[in-house]
Design a protein around this motif. Structure first.
Motif, PDB file in Angstrom:
ATOM      1  N   ALA A 164       0.732  -1.294   0.318  1.00 38.55           N
ATOM      2  CA  ALA A 164       0.009  -0.313  -0.327  1.00 38.55           C
ATOM      3  C   ALA A 164       0.718   1.249   0.030  1.00 38.55           C
ATOM      4  O   ALA A 164       0.469   2.197  -0.893  1.00 38.55           O
ATOM      5  CB  ALA A 164      -1.235   0.089   0.963  1.00 38.55           C
ATOM      6  N   ASN A 165       1.955   1.201   0.859  1.00 38.68           N
ATOM      7  CA  ASN A 165       2.704   2.466   0.842  1.00 38.68           C
ATOM      8  C   ASN A 165       3.612   2.613  -0.584  1.00 38.68           C
ATOM      9  O   ASN A 165       3.804   3.693  -0.922  1.00 38.68           O
ATOM     10  CB  ASN A 165       3.886   2.290   1.996  1.00 38.68           C
ATOM     11  N   GLU A 166       4.234   1.441  -1.030  1.00 40.04           N
ATOM     12  CA  GLU A 166       5.103   2.092  -2.124  1.00 40.04           C
ATOM     13  C   GLU A 166       3.716   2.447  -3.325  1.00 40.04           C
ATOM     14  O   GLU A 166       4.031   2.646  -3.912  1.00 40.04           O
ATOM     15  CB  GLU A 166       5.758   0.233  -3.032  1.00 40.04           C
ATOM     16  N   ALA A 167       2.123   1.641  -3.525  1.00 37.94           N
ATOM     17  CA  ALA A 167       1.855   2.017  -4.353  1.00 37.94           C
ATOM     18  C   ALA A 167       1.089   3.753  -4.088  1.00 37.94           C
ATOM     19  O   ALA A 167       1.547   4.561  -5.250  1.00 37.94           O
ATOM     20  CB  ALA A 167       0.496   1.487  -4.269  1.00 37.94           C
ATOM     21  N   ARG A 168       1.278   3.945  -3.221  1.00 35.40           N
ATOM     22  CA  ARG A 168       0.793   5.570  -2.892  1.00 35.40           C
ATOM     23  C   ARG A 168       2.093   6.579  -3.239  1.00 35.40           C
ATOM     24  O   ARG A 168       1.729   7.525  -4.091  1.00 35.40           O
ATOM     25  CB  ARG A 168       0.375   5.733  -1.514  1.00 35.40           C
ATOM     26  N   GLU A 169       3.461   6.213  -2.383  1.00 34.07           N
ATOM     27  CA  GLU A 169       4.068   6.540  -3.089  1.00 34.07           C
ATOM     28  C   GLU A 169       4.995   7.002  -4.637  1.00 34.07           C
ATOM     29  O   GLU A 169       5.378   7.636  -5.187  1.00 34.07           O
ATOM     30  CB  GLU A 169       5.900   5.689  -2.133  1.00 34.07           C
ATOM     31  N   ILE A 170       4.582   5.909  -5.190  1.00 29.55           N
ATOM     32  CA  ILE A 170       5.299   5.722  -6.513  1.00 29.55           C
ATOM     33  C   ILE A 170       4.368   7.295  -7.706  1.00 29.55           C
ATOM     34  O   ILE A 170       4.807   7.695  -7.750  1.00 29.55           O
ATOM     35  CB  ILE A 170       4.209   4.301  -7.413  1.00 29.55           C
ATOM     36  N   LEU A 193     -11.858  -1.899  -9.081  1.00 27.50           N
ATOM     37  CA  LEU A 193     -12.309  -0.945  -8.248  1.00 27.50           C
ATOM     38  C   LEU A 193     -13.907  -0.185  -9.328  1.00 27.50           C
ATOM     39  O   LEU A 193     -13.285   0.405 -10.331  1.00 27.50           O
ATOM     40  CB  LEU A 193     -11.906   0.131  -7.737  1.00 27.50           C
ATOM     41  N   PRO A 194     -14.755  -0.544  -8.673  1.00 30.12           N
ATOM     42  CA  PRO A 194     -16.335   0.930  -9.245  1.00 30.12           C
ATOM     43  C   PRO A 194     -16.035   2.151  -9.669  1.00 30.12           C
ATOM     44  O   PRO A 194     -14.812   2.881  -9.313  1.00 30.12           O
ATOM     45  CB  PRO A 194     -16.712   0.283  -8.075  1.00 30.12           C
ATOM     46  N   GLY A 236      -5.063  10.999  -6.764  1.00 29.08           N
ATOM     47  CA  GLY A 236      -6.589  11.019  -6.380  1.00 29.08           C
ATOM     48  C   GLY A 236      -5.961   8.701  -6.622  1.00 29.08           C
ATOM     49  O   GLY A 236      -6.843   8.135  -5.278  1.00 29.08           O
ATOM     50  N   THR A 237      -5.945   8.415  -7.807  1.00 28.78           N
ATOM     51  CA  THR A 237      -5.616   7.216  -8.124  1.00 28.78           C
ATOM     52  C   THR A 237      -3.939   6.886  -6.744  1.00 28.78           C
ATOM     53  O   THR A 237      -5.134   5.489  -6.380  1.00 28.78           O
ATOM     54  CB  THR A 237      -4.500   6.837  -8.994  1.00 28.78           C
ATOM     55  N   GLY A 238      -3.211   7.008  -6.385  1.00 29.90           N
ATOM     56  CA  GLY A 238      -2.633   6.674  -5.042  1.00 29.90           C
ATOM     57  C   GLY A 238      -2.651   6.163  -4.414  1.00 29.90           C
ATOM     58  O   GLY A 238      -3.242   5.076  -3.075  1.00 29.90           O
ATOM     59  N   ARG A 296      -6.291   2.667   0.294  1.00 31.81           N
ATOM     60  CA  ARG A 296      -7.052   2.302   1.297  1.00 31.81           C
ATOM     61  C   ARG A 296      -7.619   1.223   0.358  1.00 31.81           C
ATOM     62  O   ARG A 296      -7.832   0.298   1.449  1.00 31.81           O
ATOM     63  CB  ARG A 296      -7.802   3.342   0.806  1.00 31.81           C
ATOM     64  N   PHE A 297      -7.145   1.087  -0.710  1.00 32.52           N
ATOM     65  CA  PHE A 297      -7.761  -0.663  -1.276  1.00 32.52           C
ATOM     66  C   PHE A 297      -7.216  -1.716  -0.485  1.00 32.52           C
ATOM     67  O   PHE A 297      -7.236  -2.825  -0.208  1.00 32.52           O
ATOM     68  CB  PHE A 297      -7.632  -0.472  -3.008  1.00 32.52           C
TER      69      PHE A 297
END
Length: 257
Positions: free
Chosen positions: A95-101, A185-186, A221-223, A228-229
């Motif tokens: 989760a942290n890597e996704a947001r940081e990217i 995701l929806p 917003g994507t990050g 969260r997911f």
């Protein structure tokens, strides 16, 4: 899984050699890295799956040398992790890597966009519009990821900053697995297409401030959504792991009269 690959989990063993016998070693390692990366993105190679050099070498009918180079490349890009005495494995989703990217992408792509907009021409804008429409029509997740990257990179190309371009492309590759998650995701597809269209409109109007604001909001917003997911999924998996296992029914004991 097949006996031919000793557990290397690609869809099917390849018949014959995957690569030309005379292919240069650098090209061979690059092609193997691309194939492994694709298998990780589509889930064939799951997070934590072992990447055994001998099995991969047999699968692609090559020696161990280009396999080692391919794994080293994937490790440098964050796709694989190596542990002492355990070998390489597919890197877990984080989760942290996704947001940081996506945080880093937002900064770099905002910079690239500001540099590029003054140099866009009617031809480059037409190319960007074509890519935007192609992504909007695309329903296949794998092809959408490629079209999404092509659209973004087309917007930044006129900046003429090759090192900046390379850094952004590397982050796109590192984020591919996470972008595929967002596909499930929806309402993601429609929101992304709408945001792309608004971004393209700002670029066509040469509105640098608005375009930069839109690309930052789109990427951050994507990050945050991915963070969260993945956080919620990890919490659910941890809760399931700590649930007591159901006990089997005890056999009835009968005694004679």
């Amino acid at each position: 899984m097949t006996d031919a690959t000793e557990g290397f989990p690609l869809d099917a063993p390849m018949s014959g050699s995957f690569l030309p016998a005379a292919a240069p070693r650098e090209s061979t390692s690059h092609m193997i890295a691309e194939a492994l990366r694709a298998a990780i993105v589509d889930g064939t190679l799951a997070p934590g799956a072992p990447l055994r050099q001998d099995a991969i070498a047999r699968h692609f009918s090559v020696s161990a040398i280009p396999v080692r180079e391919a794994l080293r490349q994937l490790e440098s890009e964050g796709w694989a992790r190596a542990a002492v005495h355990k070998g390489a494995s597919v890197a877990p989703l984080s989760a942290n890597e996704a947001r940081e990217i996506y945080e880093i992408r937002s900064a770099l792509e905002s910079l690239a966009l500001g540099l590029a907009i003054p140099h866009h021409t009617a031809t480059t804008l037409r190319e960007a519009a074509d890519l935007c429409r192609a992504a909007e029509r695309e329903e296949d997740p794998s092809r959408y990821v490629a079209r999404n990257a092509a659209f973004h990179m087309c917007l930044y190309a006129p900046a003429g900053r090759p090192q900046l371009k390379d850094m952004i492309e590397l982050l796109h590759r590192r984020g591919e697995r996470y972008l595929r998650l967002k596909f499930g995701l929806p309402s993601y597809k429609g929101e992304s297409d709408t945001e792309h269209a608004a971004l393209l409109d700002a670029v066509e109007r040469r509105d640098i401030a608005t375009a930069q604001s839109l690309v930052v909001a789109h990427l951050l917003g994507t990050g945050e959504l991915l963070h969260r997911f993945l956080t919620e999924r990890a919490r659910e998996e941890a809760a399931l792991a700590h649930q007591p296992k159901p006990r089997g029914r005890r056999p009835r004991v009968t005694t004679g009269s």
